[in-house]
Design a protein around this motif. Sequence first.
Motif, PDB file in Angstrom:
ATOM      1  N   UNK A  95       0.711  -1.119   0.078  1.00 11.09           N
ATOM      2  CA  UNK A  95       0.052   0.187   0.181  1.00 11.09           C
ATOM      3  C   UNK A  95       0.718   1.439   0.122  1.00 11.09           C
ATOM      4  N   UNK A  96       0.376   2.314  -0.619  1.00 15.93           N
ATOM      5  CA  UNK A  96       1.175   3.486  -0.916  1.00 15.93           C
ATOM      6  C   UNK A  96       1.212   4.239   0.805  1.00 15.93           C
ATOM      7  N   UNK A  97       2.196   4.842   1.182  1.00 12.29           N
ATOM      8  CA  UNK A  97       2.418   5.412   2.078  1.00 12.29           C
ATOM      9  C   UNK A  97       2.416   4.771   3.408  1.00 12.29           C
ATOM     10  N   UNK A  98       2.637   3.340   3.386  1.00  9.61           N
ATOM     11  CA  UNK A  98       2.604   2.490   4.646  1.00  9.61           C
ATOM     12  C   UNK A  98       3.934   1.922   4.661  1.00  9.61           C
ATOM     13  N   UNK A  99       4.535   1.790   5.738  1.00 10.18           N
ATOM     14  CA  UNK A  99       6.015   1.121   6.004  1.00 10.18           C
ATOM     15  C   UNK A  99       5.451  -0.339   6.550  1.00 10.18           C
ATOM     16  N   UNK A 100       6.039  -1.090   5.519  1.00  6.89           N
ATOM     17  CA  UNK A 100       5.890  -2.643   5.884  1.00  6.89           C
ATOM     18  C   UNK A 100       7.301  -3.503   5.747  1.00  6.89           C
ATOM     19  N   UNK A 101       7.439  -4.643   6.366  1.00 12.30           N
ATOM     20  CA  UNK A 101       8.506  -5.382   6.171  1.00 12.30           C
ATOM     21  C   UNK A 101       8.111  -6.643   5.097  1.00 12.30           C
ATOM     22  N   UNK A 102       8.937  -6.776   4.289  1.00 19.26           N
ATOM     23  CA  UNK A 102       8.757  -7.826   3.264  1.00 19.26           C
ATOM     24  C   UNK A 102       9.984  -8.863   3.138  1.00 19.26           C
ATOM     25  N   UNK A 103       9.677  -9.732   2.748  1.00 21.59           N
ATOM     26  CA  UNK A 103      10.925 -10.757   2.333  1.00 21.59           C
ATOM     27  C   UNK A 103      11.417 -10.596   0.841  1.00 21.59           C
ATOM     28  N   UNK A 104      12.752 -10.347   0.687  1.00 19.46           N
ATOM     29  CA  UNK A 104      13.002 -10.250  -0.610  1.00 19.46           C
ATOM     30  C   UNK A 104      14.285 -11.481  -0.727  1.00 19.46           C
ATOM     31  N   UNK A 105      13.932 -12.449  -1.123  1.00 14.04           N
ATOM     32  CA  UNK A 105      14.836 -13.692  -1.286  1.00 14.04           C
ATOM     33  C   UNK A 105      15.788 -13.913  -0.132  1.00 14.04           C
ATOM     34  N   UNK A 106      15.123 -14.202   0.922  1.00 15.47           N
ATOM     35  CA  UNK A 106      15.531 -14.573   2.032  1.00 15.47           C
ATOM     36  C   UNK A 106      16.098 -13.221   2.923  1.00 15.47           C
ATOM     37  N   UNK A 107      15.776 -11.829   2.467  1.00 18.68           N
ATOM     38  CA  UNK A 107      16.230 -10.870   3.473  1.00 18.68           C
ATOM     39  C   UNK A 107      15.008  -9.993   3.727  1.00 18.68           C
ATOM     40  N   UNK A 108      15.173  -9.223   4.922  1.00 22.72           N
ATOM     41  CA  UNK A 108      13.790  -8.531   5.370  1.00 22.72           C
ATOM     42  C   UNK A 108      14.348  -7.114   4.886  1.00 22.72           C
ATOM     43  N   UNK A 109      13.315  -6.818   4.305  1.00 22.17           N
ATOM     44  CA  UNK A 109      13.515  -5.394   3.700  1.00 22.17           C
ATOM     45  C   UNK A 109      12.244  -4.507   3.875  1.00 22.17           C
ATOM     46  N   UNK A 110      12.358  -3.181   4.641  1.00 21.19           N
ATOM     47  CA  UNK A 110      11.541  -2.222   4.973  1.00 21.19           C
ATOM     48  C   UNK A 110      11.085  -1.525   3.850  1.00 21.19           C
ATOM     49  N   UNK A 111       9.825  -1.296   3.427  1.00 19.17           N
ATOM     50  CA  UNK A 111       9.647  -0.888   2.046  1.00 19.17           C
ATOM     51  C   UNK A 111       8.441  -0.070   2.358  1.00 19.17           C
TER      52      UNK A 111
END
Length: 208
Positions: A95-111
């Motif tokens: 979602x636009x404007x919301x910080x969330x942590x996602x998995x990117x090929x085994x790495x946690x990325x705050x997006x």
Amino acid sequence: VCILPGWWGVLMIISSPPRRINSVYWRSLLWRVDRQIGHWSNGRLMIRLATIHPLDPWGSKIGGIETAIRLMLCYAPEDFELIVVGVTEDRSERAIGQWRVFDFKGRAVSFMPVLEDCEPNRRRMIPLFLRFPLALRRHRVALAQAIAVYHRIEPLTLAHIPSQKNVLFFHGNPDEMISPLSEVRWKHVPKLYKNCLLYTSPSPRDRT
């Protein structure tokens, strides 16, 4: 602003095994940066690195810069806290404007995406690299405890995002950007592009 030539990083990616990027490419970001930037987490000193680029890492955008960013996210050292401010191709998932942590090929990325772009490979009348900095300003993005990493000059010159340090990578010869044969729209306003370069690097000692 610390400026690093993107071709140097590209050569390393081509000539080195992916794991070597951990100790060479990413740590090159800190070569001209205060070593005391960071915070302790679980007994480890963590460095926050925020990539600011109109990209959805989980999306379909293709290009050399996008490939480089995805490789960096994938092979970054464990003591780097990865942050990305970009765009979303699926606002129901990211979602636009919301910080969330996602998995990117085994790495946690705050997006956090600040803009939706469902067709990132389509050329539009109003360039994405103009809409993206305006969206950054609208969402008042602040990264006061992070090192901001840029791969284009537009977000750096137009968004004015508070951060500990700024690192700008060039992925090509600036003179070729404004060449009449260039496919980049900066060729129509070469003087403005040169002024942006002067703004991003006010002192020769900031260049590497």
